[in-house]
Design a protein around this motif. Sequence first.
Motif, PDB file in Angstrom:
ATOM      1  N   VAL A 489       0.837  -1.208   0.000  1.00 43.18           N
ATOM      2  CA  VAL A 489       0.000   0.000   0.000  1.00 43.18           C
ATOM      3  C   VAL A 489       0.871   1.257   0.000  1.00 43.18           C
ATOM      4  O   VAL A 489       0.617   2.211  -0.757  1.00 43.18           O
ATOM      5  CB  VAL A 489      -0.949  -0.011   1.220  1.00 43.18           C
ATOM      6  N   LEU A 504      -7.114  -0.417  -2.704  1.00 45.40           N
ATOM      7  CA  LEU A 504      -6.094  -0.643  -1.687  1.00 45.40           C
ATOM      8  C   LEU A 504      -6.682  -1.028  -0.330  1.00 45.40           C
ATOM      9  O   LEU A 504      -5.939  -1.253   0.622  1.00 45.40           O
ATOM     10  CB  LEU A 504      -5.226   0.616  -1.522  1.00 45.40           C
ATOM     11  N   TRP A 509      -7.571  -5.787  -1.519  1.00 45.99           N
ATOM     12  CA  TRP A 509      -6.165  -5.705  -1.893  1.00 45.99           C
ATOM     13  C   TRP A 509      -5.629  -6.977  -2.548  1.00 45.99           C
ATOM     14  O   TRP A 509      -4.918  -6.913  -3.537  1.00 45.99           O
ATOM     15  CB  TRP A 509      -5.336  -5.383  -0.651  1.00 45.99           C
TER      16      TRP A 509
END
Length: 515
Positions: A489, A504, A509
């Motif tokens: 991230v 994100l 993710w």
Amino acid sequence: MIDLQTLDSLDAEQLRNAVRTLAREVHFKQATIDKLTHENAVLKRLKFAAQSEAYTGEQKSLLEETLDMDLAAVAAEIEALQPATKPAGEKKQPKRQALPPHLPRREFRHEPESTTCGCGTPMQRIGEDVAEKLDYEPGVFTVERHVRGKWACACCEKLVQAPVAPHIIDKGLPTTGLLAQVLVAKYLDHLPLYRQEAIFERAGQAIARSTLAQWVGECGVQLQPLVDVLAAEMLRHEVLHADETPVAMLKPANLRDGKTHRAYLWSYCTTQFNPLKAVVFDFADSRGGQHVRDFLGLPGTEQKPGWKGKFVTDDFSGYKACFELGVTEVGCMAHARRKFHELWVNHQSQVGEQALKFFGLLYDVEREVADSDSQQRCEARRRRSRPVTDALHQWLLQNRQKVPDGSATAKAIGYSLNRWAALTRYIDDGDLPIDNNWVENQIRPIAIGRNNWLFAGSMRAGKRAAAIMSLVHSARLNGHEPYAYLRDVLERLPTQPASRITELLPHRWQLVATN
């Protein structure tokens, strides 16, 4: 911001509206800058005061860490709001000490996509720029050497060079791996920065805790928008848990005597039945119910309605006002059971022992239907749990008549009877849990380590800790290794478009990372 070409195309009324809008934006930014500048001055004064007061070595270290992180965070926010008055290249950077030559190095070469000039002449390599970044894997430091070749065309006197890759800390020394290590160690493993400083020194590279604090403060500012999006997405779901735990916070007025103020870390999360696995922590300076209502957006407006779902909580009075504003109360059967367990453990009460048998039957059903779908869970509860709760209710009413007012047994029985509708609401809704244990399990690791990760520093320190813990604990809930998640991230965030920031989030993710 409106450019000059746009202004030329506006009529008089549109121009006046544009000027008003621009004035409001400037006024808002300036007010924010003034507020942050004042906060910056206060933090510097507190840091000086902390150095002159009598603290234990550990207290002083923790307080100084907090203040250094806050100063870095405020500076980052002020810089983001300031208009760009100088070209980026004119900004003076402090001279960085060279990284030790004995550390292992990995070289990364960055060259232009094409080294042929527009005139058709092949360009010549005339030099290079080298930037070194410090990386860390547990116990071992390494150095990343980023080499950017310079290519020139003798014919056109043109210079071409690969651009510098964006970084979460502009021109920063640490790699995102090192930053992720510091954040995870502090907010998941509960290692304050002065301990990390000692660990890094043993690994061969001393990093001052003030430098570590600056990194943490700047990362906290960059990660906050992602946490805001996570909270907004979670609030789109109908059933949420909530709980709170106390933490110590030092107010500026108490700095001289070192006394702490009791603040609270509020925890909100989706249920174990929800495909969305998320937990969001919210730091507040008190246990007042207004903090819950603010998080839920209550009472809300016509344009922005507040959250009106089903709220699984204990019986803390701070939640009660939410139920008057359209939120549905869902009680915690574990809290009701706990009252009778205390009777049985402390007094060998027969009433307590009998009540535990009823609760045992209810939890037997829950264990069996934990992996069922919502409809199957609801059907099983109506068929098997409803007769048990009906019998328990009658038994409670009968026994309440037999015990004196004010006794521990009367209080245990009264707790369940007074909340009976909320306690049994789960039976007719397969999406509801039987108790609030899920959120308590999420907040338990925080309670264990809170003396390490937050020493009564400031509201800003508490908010930052809550934000970063929201991400690492949500990553853990989704089966991700928190370090790997946070490293990726931090690597992608500087170039991630705002319209795609949800990619994100911890629950999304993994899918994005494997593409």
